[in-house]
Design an enzyme around this catalytic site. Structure first.
Site, mmCIF file in Angstrom:
data_model
loop_
_atom_site.group_PDB
_atom_site.id
_atom_site.type_symbol
_atom_site.label_atom_id
_atom_site.label_comp_id
_atom_site.label_asym_id
_atom_site.label_seq_id
_atom_site.Cartn_x
_atom_site.Cartn_y
_atom_site.Cartn_z
ATOM 1 N N ASP A 112 4.674 0.833 11.862
ATOM 2 C CA ASP A 112 3.326 0.321 11.547
ATOM 3 C C ASP A 112 2.975 -1.093 12.010
ATOM 4 O O ASP A 112 2.311 -1.671 11.982
ATOM 5 C CB ASP A 112 3.275 0.416 9.920
ATOM 6 C CG ASP A 112 3.017 1.683 9.419
ATOM 7 O OD1 ASP A 112 2.657 2.597 10.173
ATOM 8 O OD2 ASP A 112 3.003 1.958 8.317
ATOM 9 N N ARG A 136 -4.809 11.224 4.431
ATOM 10 C CA ARG A 136 -3.895 12.062 4.217
ATOM 11 C C ARG A 136 -2.637 11.846 3.122
ATOM 12 O O ARG A 136 -2.062 12.857 2.849
ATOM 13 C CB ARG A 136 -3.165 11.730 5.724
ATOM 14 C CG ARG A 136 -2.640 12.971 6.511
ATOM 15 C CD ARG A 136 -1.741 12.762 7.517
ATOM 16 N NE ARG A 136 -1.021 13.716 7.996
ATOM 17 C CZ ARG A 136 0.117 13.762 7.330
ATOM 18 N NH1 ARG A 136 0.580 12.784 6.567
ATOM 19 N NH2 ARG A 136 0.754 15.106 7.537
ATOM 20 N N LYS A 158 0.855 -1.150 0.044
ATOM 21 C CA LYS A 158 0.057 0.095 -0.019
ATOM 22 C C LYS A 158 0.787 1.301 0.065
ATOM 23 O O LYS A 158 0.666 2.292 -1.029
ATOM 24 C CB LYS A 158 -0.894 -0.114 1.250
ATOM 25 C CG LYS A 158 -1.482 1.385 1.654
ATOM 26 C CD LYS A 158 -2.404 1.226 2.605
ATOM 27 C CE LYS A 158 -1.708 1.699 4.039
ATOM 28 N NZ LYS A 158 -1.482 3.145 4.061
ATOM 29 N N ARG A 171 0.426 15.141 13.068
ATOM 30 C CA ARG A 171 1.022 14.857 11.407
ATOM 31 C C ARG A 171 1.074 16.269 10.787
ATOM 32 O O ARG A 171 0.457 16.331 9.700
ATOM 33 C CB ARG A 171 0.364 14.004 10.780
ATOM 34 C CG ARG A 171 0.089 12.511 11.758
ATOM 35 C CD ARG A 171 -0.553 11.371 11.090
ATOM 36 N NE ARG A 171 0.475 10.660 10.071
ATOM 37 C CZ ARG A 171 0.137 9.652 9.382
ATOM 38 N NH1 ARG A 171 -0.642 8.900 9.642
ATOM 39 N NH2 ARG A 171 1.031 9.092 8.456
ATOM 40 N N PRO A 172 2.046 17.069 11.053
ATOM 41 C CA PRO A 172 2.318 18.238 10.380
ATOM 42 C C PRO A 172 2.991 18.084 8.901
ATOM 43 O O PRO A 172 3.469 16.793 8.706
ATOM 44 C CB PRO A 172 3.084 19.106 10.993
ATOM 45 C CG PRO A 172 3.913 18.282 12.066
ATOM 46 C CD PRO A 172 2.980 17.240 12.205
ATOM 47 N N ILE A 173 3.015 18.908 8.005
ATOM 48 C CA ILE A 173 3.703 18.533 6.650
ATOM 49 C C ILE A 173 4.631 19.793 6.295
ATOM 50 O O ILE A 173 5.030 20.242 5.191
ATOM 51 C CB ILE A 173 2.612 18.904 5.471
ATOM 52 C CG1 ILE A 173 1.654 20.083 5.511
ATOM 53 C CG2 ILE A 173 1.821 17.450 5.645
ATOM 54 C CD1 ILE A 173 0.882 20.089 4.129
ATOM 55 N N CYS A 219 -4.793 13.570 12.572
ATOM 56 C CA CYS A 219 -5.605 12.234 12.409
ATOM 57 C C CYS A 219 -5.447 11.536 13.684
ATOM 58 O O CYS A 219 -4.805 12.063 14.407
ATOM 59 C CB CYS A 219 -4.926 11.442 11.333
ATOM 60 S SG CYS A 219 -3.193 10.710 11.428
HETATM 61 C C1 UD1 Z 1 4.548 7.132 6.175
HETATM 62 C C2 UD1 Z 1 3.568 5.643 6.056
HETATM 63 C C3 UD1 Z 1 3.058 5.397 7.310
HETATM 64 C C4 UD1 Z 1 4.024 5.216 8.286
HETATM 65 C C5 UD1 Z 1 5.094 6.215 8.168
HETATM 66 C C6 UD1 Z 1 6.388 6.295 8.978
HETATM 67 C C7 UD1 Z 1 2.501 6.082 3.828
HETATM 68 C C8 UD1 Z 1 1.160 6.395 3.028
HETATM 69 N N1 UD1 Z 1 2.348 6.150 5.043
HETATM 70 O O1 UD1 Z 1 3.755 8.138 6.691
HETATM 71 O O2 UD1 Z 1 2.454 4.070 7.178
HETATM 72 O O3 UD1 Z 1 3.745 4.777 9.615
HETATM 73 O O4 UD1 Z 1 5.691 6.592 6.944
HETATM 74 O O5 UD1 Z 1 7.097 5.116 8.451
HETATM 75 O O6 UD1 Z 1 3.424 5.869 3.188
HETATM 76 N N2 UD1 Z 1 6.419 14.908 10.289
HETATM 77 C C9 UD1 Z 1 6.708 16.111 10.596
HETATM 78 N N3 UD1 Z 1 6.520 17.178 9.542
HETATM 79 C C10 UD1 Z 1 6.415 16.752 8.213
HETATM 80 C C11 UD1 Z 1 6.215 15.301 8.027
HETATM 81 C C12 UD1 Z 1 6.256 14.444 8.983
HETATM 82 O O7 UD1 Z 1 6.527 16.775 11.795
HETATM 83 O O8 UD1 Z 1 6.364 17.515 7.269
HETATM 84 C C13 UD1 Z 1 6.382 13.868 11.421
HETATM 85 C C14 UD1 Z 1 5.053 13.203 11.522
HETATM 86 O O9 UD1 Z 1 4.126 13.882 12.249
HETATM 87 C C15 UD1 Z 1 5.632 11.782 12.219
HETATM 88 C C16 UD1 Z 1 7.006 11.710 11.779
HETATM 89 O O10 UD1 Z 1 7.556 12.767 11.221
HETATM 90 O O11 UD1 Z 1 5.519 12.058 13.437
HETATM 91 C C17 UD1 Z 1 7.122 10.587 10.510
HETATM 92 O O12 UD1 Z 1 6.220 10.888 9.587
HETATM 93 P P1 UD1 Z 1 6.472 10.545 8.100
HETATM 94 O O13 UD1 Z 1 7.795 9.786 7.918
HETATM 95 O O14 UD1 Z 1 6.315 11.802 7.069
HETATM 96 O O15 UD1 Z 1 5.402 9.672 7.764
HETATM 97 P P2 UD1 Z 1 4.487 9.537 6.537
HETATM 98 O O16 UD1 Z 1 4.922 9.897 5.323
HETATM 99 O O17 UD1 Z 1 3.149 10.633 7.026
#
Ligand code: UD1
Length: 416
Positions: free
Chosen positions: A304, A92, A22, A121-123, A116
């Site tokens: 995960d 998301r 996925k 989960r910021p970007i 969520c």
């Molecule tokens: C992806 C996976 C998810 C998995 C995660 C970590 C997909 C669709 N989802 O999620 O299943 O659990 O990787 O292996 O592939 N963060 C920030 N700022 C940002 C981006 C992230 O603070 O701009 C933080 C998040 O809140 C979190 C951490 O970084 O605490 C990890 O997030 P990230 O690696 O970005 O996970 P996703 O890509 O959302």
């Protein structure tokens, strides 16, 4: 209300085939927006999240057709640059359409995904990376308006190796002018699969799977056929279920290397696994020792699998410590496991799991996808019949879960 009804106590036996990943196919579907020619994805799992991502790109101008496990995508033109609000809020991960849309059209509008169940989960790191490539970002009535007069390669140091941010930046940089270096990049196998796909379309990405990714932008991409990697989290969830029930199963379509952190911990707990030509054979006695885990970025223990691993530990001999470092609020499954008699205490970002002999069936609710897998595992080992609600979460990431488990002899029924 739909639910899964599981009567526990039967060891799982037989052969199971893992679906395509996925978390690999979602960014790959987004990356197909870079290309105006037909794309074919093999082993694309038929999951709720994949359907949502297909709807997102359809709304932008792509045609998407499913034929069994093949997805055929063609995005001749991008007709619309605004990702629909109701779809983005449903999933998301649709935020990863931002990079390829920006690269192909120079402009994208997408609703801010918000929080969520597993944290805020910021970007910010996605946006910081796109800005470094020359994007201008504005917030406009809850929408992010991201535009550029021409992306240019840049050297980007990531504060944290975020999976989604690495993907978004990689896709935008794939079409930017010049060279981009992503330092402290995420190294997950899904990042490598995305890079492979971009290269199959004619892109120039090197170093994916290490902490430095080197991307030389190209102007045009061509159509291709790509086979998605197996889902390491689905595979890991089933390995844990087999071990916990004391079963004997051959798990096919797995890449053992992607599962190293889990296999190491299961072996430490005393579970036997053998790599065979066509998969991993696991045979458990249903008795194993407690171990500690700490979730980390790849190649550390994957967040995960934290919830399924916790369910596995509820019946171990001894006390295991689980520390979650990736997400801030990922212990939602604890209260549900406790309803089934598990002995778990939370202290900050850690959970202390004291093994007990047997869980008891109870009505429970899946609060997110991996919490759902944890509850299935618990139900398979529990005394009595468990009803799991909230199974739409499970359908987001486990393809035909009741069919796959029934084939292994589990007593599982879906009630619609
Ligand atoms: C992806 C996976 C998810 C998995 C995660 C970590 C997909 C669709 N989802 O999620 O299943 O659990 O990787 O292996 O592939 N963060 C920030 N700022 C940002 C981006 C992230 O603070 O701009 C933080 C998040 O809140 C979190 C951490 O970084 O605490 C990890 O997030 P990230 O690696 O970005 O996970 P996703 O890509 O959302």
């Amino acid at each position: 209300m739909s639910m899964l009804t599981i009567t526990g106590g039967k060891p799982l036996e037989g052969t199971i085939i893992v679906s395509g990943a996925k978390n690999a196919v979602l960014p790959i579907i987004a990356a197909s927006l870079l290309c105006g020619e037909p794309i074919q994805l093999e082993d694309a799992p038929d999951l709720l999240d994949v359907n949502v991502m297909s709807k997102v790109i359809s709304a932008l101008g792509a045609t998407v057709e499913r034929d069994g496990s093949t997805l055929k995508i063609h995005t001749r033109e991008i007709d619309c640059i605004e990702a629909p609000y109701d779809l983005v809020t449903q999933m998301r991960a649709s935020i990863v359409t931002m990079g390829p849309l920006l690269a192909r059209r120079g402009h994208v509008r997408i609703s801010h995904p918000g929080g969520c169940a597993i944290g805020s989960r910021p970007i910010n790191w996605h946006l910081k990376g796109l800005e470094a490539l020359g994007a201008e970002i504005k917030m406009d009535h809850g929408f992010l308006d991201v535009s550029s007069k021409g992306l240019k390669g840049a050297r980007i140091y990531m504060d944290y190796p975020s999976v989604g941010a690495t993907e978004n930046i990689m896709m935008a940089a794939a079409m930017a002018k010049g060279t981009t270096l992503i330092e402290n990049a995420a190294q997950e196998p899904e990042i490598v699969d995305l890079a492979t796909f971009i290269n199959e379309m004619g892109g120039k990405v090197r170093g994916a799977g290490t902490s430095i990714i080197h991307i030389e932008g190209v102007r045009e991409f061509h159509g291709t056929t790509h086979t998605v990697i197996p889902d390491r989290i689905e595979a890991g969830s089933y390995l844990l279920m087999v071990a916990a029930t004391g079963g004997d199963v051959l798990v096919q379509n797995v890449i053992a290397d992607h599962l190293k952190p889990l296999i190491a911990k299961m072996e430490e707990a005393g579970i036997r696994m053998m790599e065979e030509d066509d998969g991993i054979r696991i045979s458990g006695k249903g008795v194993y020792n407690a171990v500690d885990i700490k979730t980390q970025v790849h190649p550390g223990f994957p967040t995960d699998l934290q919830a399924p691993f916790m369910a596995f530990l509820t019946r171990s001999n001894g006390t295991g410590l689980i520390t979650e470092t990736v997400f801030e609020n990922r212990f939602m499954h604890v209260d549900e496991l406790k309803r089934m008699g598990a002995d778990i205490k939370i202290e900050g970002r850690s959970a202390i799991v004291q093994g007990i002999q047997r869980l008891n069936a109870a009505p429970v609710t899946a609060t997110d996808l991996r919490a759902g897998a944890a509850l299935i595992l618990a139900a398979l080992t529990a005394e009595g019949t468990t009803c799991i609600r909230g199974i739409h979460h499970i359908d987001r990431g486990y393809e035909q879960v009741e069919k796959k488990l029934s084939q292994l002899g589990a007593n599982i029924i879906r009630d619609e």
